[in-house]
Design a protein around this motif. Sequence first.
Motif, PDB file in Angstrom:
ATOM      1  N   VAL A   7       1.173  -1.269   0.010  1.00  0.00           N
ATOM      2  CA  VAL A   7      -0.049   0.022  -0.035  1.00  0.00           C
ATOM      3  C   VAL A   7       0.788   1.285  -0.121  1.00  0.00           C
ATOM      4  CG1 VAL A   7      -1.794   1.375   1.153  1.00  0.00           C
ATOM      5  CG2 VAL A   7      -1.759  -1.182   1.392  1.00  0.00           C
ATOM      6  N   VAL A  24      -1.431  -4.954   2.649  1.00  0.00           N
ATOM      7  CA  VAL A  24      -2.489  -5.984   2.854  1.00  0.00           C
ATOM      8  C   VAL A  24      -2.278  -7.565   2.596  1.00  0.00           C
ATOM      9  CG1 VAL A  24      -4.981  -6.292   1.852  1.00  0.00           C
ATOM     10  CG2 VAL A  24      -3.902  -4.053   1.998  1.00  0.00           C
ATOM     11  N   ASP A  27      -7.493 -10.604   5.076  1.00  0.00           N
ATOM     12  CA  ASP A  27      -8.293  -9.733   5.826  1.00  0.00           C
ATOM     13  C   ASP A  27      -7.677  -8.612   6.632  1.00  0.00           C
ATOM     14  OD1 ASP A  27     -10.444 -10.729   4.514  1.00  0.00           O
ATOM     15  OD2 ASP A  27     -10.903 -12.079   6.157  1.00  0.00           O
ATOM     16  N   ILE A  29      -4.403  -5.734   7.520  1.00  0.00           N
ATOM     17  CA  ILE A  29      -3.538  -4.643   6.986  1.00  0.00           C
ATOM     18  C   ILE A  29      -2.547  -4.361   7.821  1.00  0.00           C
ATOM     19  CG2 ILE A  29      -3.607  -2.061   6.222  1.00  0.00           C
ATOM     20  CD1 ILE A  29      -6.698  -2.480   5.960  1.00  0.00           C
ATOM     21  N   ALA A  68      -5.646   1.636   1.825  1.00  0.00           N
ATOM     22  CA  ALA A  68      -6.162   0.155   1.986  1.00  0.00           C
ATOM     23  C   ALA A  68      -7.421  -0.300   2.024  1.00  0.00           C
ATOM     24  CB  ALA A  68      -5.232  -0.509   3.193  1.00  0.00           C
ATOM     25  N   ARG A 128      -9.357  -5.511   7.484  1.00  0.00           N
ATOM     26  CA  ARG A 128     -10.070  -5.083   6.006  1.00  0.00           C
ATOM     27  C   ARG A 128     -11.585  -5.208   6.176  1.00  0.00           C
ATOM     28  NH1 ARG A 128      -7.549  -7.448   0.554  1.00  0.00           N
ATOM     29  NH2 ARG A 128      -9.804  -7.184  -0.041  1.00  0.00           N
TER      30      ARG A 128
END
Length: 130
Positions: A7, A24, A27, A29, A68, A128
């Motif tokens: 990212v 990422v 699921d 970050i 993200a 996420r």
Amino acid sequence: MTDIVPVFPADLPAPGGHYSPGIVFGDLIFVSGQLPISEDGGHDLATADFDTQARQVFRNLIAVLRAAGAGIEDVVKATIYVSDVAHWGHCNTIYAEIFGDHRPARAVVPTGPLHHGYLVEVEAIARRPA
């Protein structure tokens, strides 16, 4: 297999080292340690007071999360590095203001001097959103 996706927020300067501002993975970050570097990439905040530096750090953190597809409410764990334990109380006040009612897991680590003479750095792990 889940891809690892770097990212790089368009509104933040490119990192000065060999790392991604965020990653990422599935699921999650992972936000790299954010220093109070201004949006133009300047280190002009190195001599600013703790409040100014902390607010910039959180703006940078939020920029990585947004890039993200997440927000501050998606943070599940934050680690805050402060150059002096004397900053802890002020840090806690700003942190509470930024996070509001959201209370992710957190650690505050007094470190001594940080890179470029900064007073604070923050890294985080977030989910996420679906």
